[in-house]
Design a protein around this motif. Structure first.
Motif, short mmCIF file in Angstrom:
data_model
loop_
_atom_site.label_atom_id
_atom_site.label_comp_id
_atom_site.label_asym_id
_atom_site.label_seq_id
_atom_site.Cartn_x
_atom_site.Cartn_y
_atom_site.Cartn_z
N THR A 71 0.86 -1.18 0.00
CA THR A 71 0.00 0.00 0.00
C THR A 71 0.90 1.23 0.00
N PRO A 72 0.40 2.36 -0.49
CA PRO A 72 1.23 3.57 -0.49
C PRO A 72 1.80 3.90 0.90
N ALA A 73 0.98 3.76 1.92
CA ALA A 73 1.44 4.08 3.28
C ALA A 73 2.58 3.17 3.71
N ASN A 74 2.46 1.88 3.44
CA ASN A 74 3.52 0.94 3.84
C ASN A 74 4.80 1.17 3.05
N ILE A 88 11.40 3.96 14.35
CA ILE A 88 10.50 5.11 14.24
C ILE A 88 9.10 4.75 14.72
N ILE A 89 8.42 5.75 15.24
CA ILE A 89 7.03 5.58 15.68
C ILE A 89 6.18 6.48 14.79
N VAL A 90 5.33 5.86 13.98
CA VAL A 90 4.49 6.60 13.05
C VAL A 90 3.27 7.12 13.81
N GLU A 91 3.05 8.42 13.71
CA GLU A 91 1.91 9.04 14.39
C GLU A 91 0.72 9.22 13.45
N SER A 92 0.98 9.63 12.21
CA SER A 92 -0.12 9.77 11.24
C SER A 92 0.44 9.71 9.83
N ILE A 93 -0.43 9.26 8.93
CA ILE A 93 -0.07 9.17 7.51
C ILE A 93 -1.23 9.74 6.70
N SER A 97 -3.72 10.74 -3.78
CA SER A 97 -3.62 9.91 -4.98
C SER A 97 -3.27 10.71 -6.23
N GLU A 98 -3.66 11.98 -6.27
CA GLU A 98 -3.37 12.81 -7.44
C GLU A 98 -1.87 12.98 -7.64
N ILE A 99 -1.15 13.18 -6.55
CA ILE A 99 0.29 13.37 -6.66
C ILE A 99 1.07 12.11 -6.27
N ASN A 100 0.35 11.07 -5.85
CA ASN A 100 0.94 9.82 -5.40
C ASN A 100 2.04 10.07 -4.38
N GLY A 101 1.63 10.75 -3.32
CA GLY A 101 2.58 11.08 -2.26
C GLY A 101 1.96 10.95 -0.89
N CYS A 102 2.83 10.87 0.11
CA CYS A 102 2.39 10.73 1.50
C CYS A 102 3.06 11.80 2.36
N ILE A 103 2.34 12.23 3.37
CA ILE A 103 2.89 13.04 4.46
C ILE A 103 2.84 12.13 5.68
N ILE A 104 3.99 11.95 6.30
CA ILE A 104 4.05 11.06 7.45
C ILE A 104 4.65 11.80 8.62
N LYS A 105 3.89 11.85 9.70
CA LYS A 105 4.39 12.41 10.95
C LYS A 105 4.89 11.23 11.78
N PHE A 106 6.14 11.34 12.24
CA PHE A 106 6.72 10.24 13.00
C PHE A 106 7.70 10.81 14.03
N GLU A 174 -10.18 17.32 2.92
CA GLU A 174 -11.12 17.23 1.80
C GLU A 174 -10.75 18.14 0.65
N GLU A 175 -10.46 19.39 0.94
CA GLU A 175 -10.17 20.36 -0.13
C GLU A 175 -8.78 20.17 -0.71
N SER A 176 -7.84 19.72 0.08
CA SER A 176 -6.46 19.61 -0.41
C SER A 176 -6.16 18.28 -1.09
N GLY A 177 -7.09 17.31 -1.00
CA GLY A 177 -6.88 16.02 -1.66
C GLY A 177 -6.16 15.00 -0.79
N TRP A 178 -5.85 15.36 0.43
CA TRP A 178 -5.16 14.45 1.34
C TRP A 178 -6.17 13.61 2.10
N GLU A 179 -5.89 12.31 2.17
CA GLU A 179 -6.76 11.39 2.90
C GLU A 179 -5.95 10.75 4.02
N LYS A 180 -6.49 10.82 5.23
CA LYS A 180 -5.79 10.23 6.36
C LYS A 180 -5.86 8.71 6.25
N VAL A 181 -4.69 8.09 6.30
CA VAL A 181 -4.61 6.63 6.19
C VAL A 181 -4.45 6.02 7.56
N GLU A 182 -3.62 6.60 8.38
CA GLU A 182 -3.38 6.12 9.76
C GLU A 182 -3.39 7.29 10.69
#
Length: 182
Positions: A71-74, A88-93, A97-106, A174-182
């Motif tokens: 998965t993209p997150a993994n 590392i301890i992942v806090e949120s992901i 999908s539009e840019i096929n990228g992730c923001i990960i707070k850890f 919602e407006e920025s296209g980012w979906e929370k995965v974790e």
């Protein structure tokens, strides 16, 4: 009356006869051999069906595990672990999908960090590196060093889209296209 084959000579004989008229083989031996052969065939069929079901189950579980691990997150977390290790301890992901990228707070060893992960080319930018570049800029003593630091900061921000997180914070998921995965 049914005809069966004699187990000794192969002649057709009645299932009511007590022995083969051709060779004299007792009919109960022939019936026993026929019964044993049918039982063996049944066991082979059942064993084959069980093996097929087992293979299907193993394949389904394997495919599920492969899909889950890709998965993209993994994939993004694996890239970060290459740089920082498994502690590392992942806090949120968040995934876009539009840019096929992730923001990960850890965090690692109590230090918070944020990564921007480009999944197409598997590159990662870190808030901690951006902060180090800013600190280096603050320590610059002359105009040439300040200009070099500013160029490095701008290049880093453009290369790794370090402001993805601010886009998410400003406009919401919602407006920025980012979906929370974790």
């Amino acid at each position: 009356m049914a005809l069966i084959k004699c187990s000794e000579c192969g002649a057709d004989i009645s299932d009511k006869a007590s022995a083969c008229p051709k060779c004299g083989c007792p009919l109960n031996i022939t019936k026993q051999i026929i019964s044993d052969t049918k039982k063996k065939q049944s066991k082979k069929i059942i064993t084959t069906i069980i093996i097929c079901f087992a293979i299907i189950i193993v394949l389904a579980v394997s495919i599920g595990l492969i899909k889950h691990s890709n998965t993209p997150a993994n994939v993004a977390v694996k890239l970060i672990k290459k740089d920082f290790g498994k502690g590392i301890i992942v806090e949120s992901i968040y995934y876009n999908s539009e840019i096929n990228g992730c923001i990960i707070k850890f965090s690692l060893d109590g230090e918070d960090n944020t990564a921007t992960v480009h999944l197409d080319d598997k590159t990662v930018g870190y808030q901690s590196v951006f902060d180090e570049l800013n600190e280096k800029s603050d320590r610059a003593v002359n105009d040439e060093e300040k200009r070099d630091c500013a160029e490095q900061i701008v290049d880093y921000m453009e290369l790794y889209d370090i402001f993805w997180e601010y886009n998410l914070l400003m406009y919401g998921s919602e407006e920025s296209g980012w979906e929370k995965v974790e």
